[in-house]
Write an enzyme that holds these catalytic residues in place. Structure first.
Site, PDB file in Angstrom:
ATOM      1  N   TRP A  61      23.569   8.458 -16.934  1.00 24.61           N
ATOM      2  CA  TRP A  61      22.939   9.606 -17.579  1.00 24.61           C
ATOM      3  C   TRP A  61      22.781   9.330 -19.058  1.00 24.61           C
ATOM      4  CZ3 TRP A  61      26.626  14.447 -17.938  1.00 24.61           C
ATOM      5  CH2 TRP A  61      27.915  14.055 -18.278  1.00 24.61           C
ATOM      6  N   HIS A  69       7.486  19.841 -29.356  1.00 21.36           N
ATOM      7  CA  HIS A  69       6.051  19.629 -29.172  1.00 21.36           C
ATOM      8  C   HIS A  69       5.740  18.126 -29.092  1.00 21.36           C
ATOM      9  CE1 HIS A  69       5.149  23.918 -29.786  1.00 21.36           C
ATOM     10  NE2 HIS A  69       6.252  23.848 -30.513  1.00 21.36           N
ATOM     11  N   HIS A  79       4.986  29.857 -31.752  1.00 17.73           N
ATOM     12  CA  HIS A  79       4.804  28.571 -32.430  1.00 17.73           C
ATOM     13  C   HIS A  79       3.986  28.742 -33.713  1.00 17.73           C
ATOM     14  CE1 HIS A  79       4.050  24.410 -33.182  1.00 17.73           C
ATOM     15  NE2 HIS A  79       2.840  24.372 -32.666  1.00 17.73           N
TER      16      HIS A  79
END
Length: 258
Positions: A61, A69, A79
Site C-alpha cells: 500500500w 484538481h 471551487h
C-alpha cells in the site's frame, strides 16, 4: 426493478458497454500551472508504505499526495468565488453525479485552431440536429485534446502568450449556465480555454457554471467512443469534506444494441 435487472443482465452480456473516461493518474499526469505569484497544485506522488516486506509482509500500500484538481477531476461549485456559498464536493447530491450525456464534437475545428472556442451558434446548430439539451445531462465537449495526455508540454501547448487549448466563449458559458444541464466535461486540463485569463469575465466556465451550481469534469479520455446522445455518465469524486473538488473515476454506459 425490472429495469435494473435488465441493466444488470446487459452489463454481464456486454450489450451495455462500460467505457472508462478517466485518464491514468501518475507522476507524469499534466497539471495546471498558474503564474508564479499564485499558489500551485501538487503533482501526483506515491509514497510506498510497504510492499510484501518487513514493513508489512503480506500487503502492499501507499500514501499519495496531489491536488484536488489533478488529472481527471470534478469541480464542485465552491471551487470558484461565484459559488463560494454553494456545495463542497462532499455535499453534491449523489443523484447529480449521474446523468445522460450529449456530445458536441469540434475535433476538426480544434485540429485547425487549438484556441477554438465553442460558441452559442455551435450549440444552437447541435440542437437543431439533435433537439434541446436535456435537463440533468452532462454536456461533453469533444476536442481530441486527450490524445496529447501523455506529453505534458503538448497538453499545455504554451508559449509566451500563455496556453493555447480549446474552450468556450463567455457567451456560450453564460448560455449553458442558464440551462438545466448538470455541467460540462472536457478533455483539457480545465473547463476553460487556455487563453481564458484574458476573457471578460476571466475563466467564464468556472465563473458562470460553478456560480450556477453546476459542475465541471476535466481531462476526460475515450470521449471518441461515446455516441452523440444516449450514453449515461457516472462521475465519482471522493467526498472530501470542505473540498473544492476531487480526482474522480468517470464512467459511461453505452447501449451497443442500437
Amino acid at each position: 426493478m425490472a429495469g435494473l435487472s435488465t441493466l444488470a443482465t446487459q452489463l454481464l452480456d456486454g450489450s451495455v458497454e462500460v467505457i472508462d473516461l478517466t485518464a491514468p493518474l501518475h507522476p507524469g499526469t499534466p497539471i495546471l500551472a498558474l503564474p508564479p505569484e499564485f499558489g500551485q497544485t501538487a503533482t501526483f506522488e506515491l509514497e510506498e508504505i510497504s510492499r510484501y516486506d518487513d514493513r508489512g509482509p503480506a500487503w502492499y500500500w501507499n500514501n499519495f499526495r496531489t491536488g484536488e484538481h489533478t488529472g481527471t477531476h470534478f469541480d464542485a461549485p465552491n471551487h470558484w468565488v461565484t459559488g463560494k456559498d454553494l456545495d463542497d464536493v462532499s455535499q453534491v447530491p449523489p443523484g447529480r453525479l449521474v446523468g445522460p450525456a450529449v456530445v458536441i464534437d469540434k475535433t476538426a475545428e480544434v485540429a485547425e485552431n487549438p484556441d477554438y472556442l465553442l460558441s452559442v451558434a455551435d450549440i444552437q446548430k447541435w440542437e437543431a440536429g439533435h433537439g434541446p439539451l436535456p435537463g440533468g445531462a452532462w454536456l461533453i465537449y469533444r476536442t481530441g485534446w486527450s490524445a496529447r495526455g501523455g506529453d505534458p508540454a503538448a497538453f499545455a501547448n504554451a508559449d509566451d502568450q500563455g496556453s493555447h487549448t480549446p474552450g468556450l466563449t463567455p457567451d456560450a458559458a453564460r448560455h449553458l449556465a442558464a440551462t438545466e444541464i448538470l455541467g460540462i466535461g472536457v478533455e483539457t486540463v480545465g473547463t476553460d480555454a487556455g487563453q481564458a485569463p484574458g476573457f471578460d469575465p476571466p475563466f467564464p466556465c468556472h465563473s458562470m457554471f460553478l456560480g450556477a451550481n453546476k459542475y465541471g469534469l476535466t481531462q476526460l479520455s475515450n470521449v471518441d467512443r461515446l455516441p452523440v446522445t444516449g450514453a449515461i455518465v457516472i462521475a465519482a469524486p471522493l467526498p472530501i469534506v470542505s473540498g473544492s473538488g476531487s480526482p474522480c473515476r468517470v464512467l459511461a454506459l453505452v447501449d451497443r444494441t442500437t
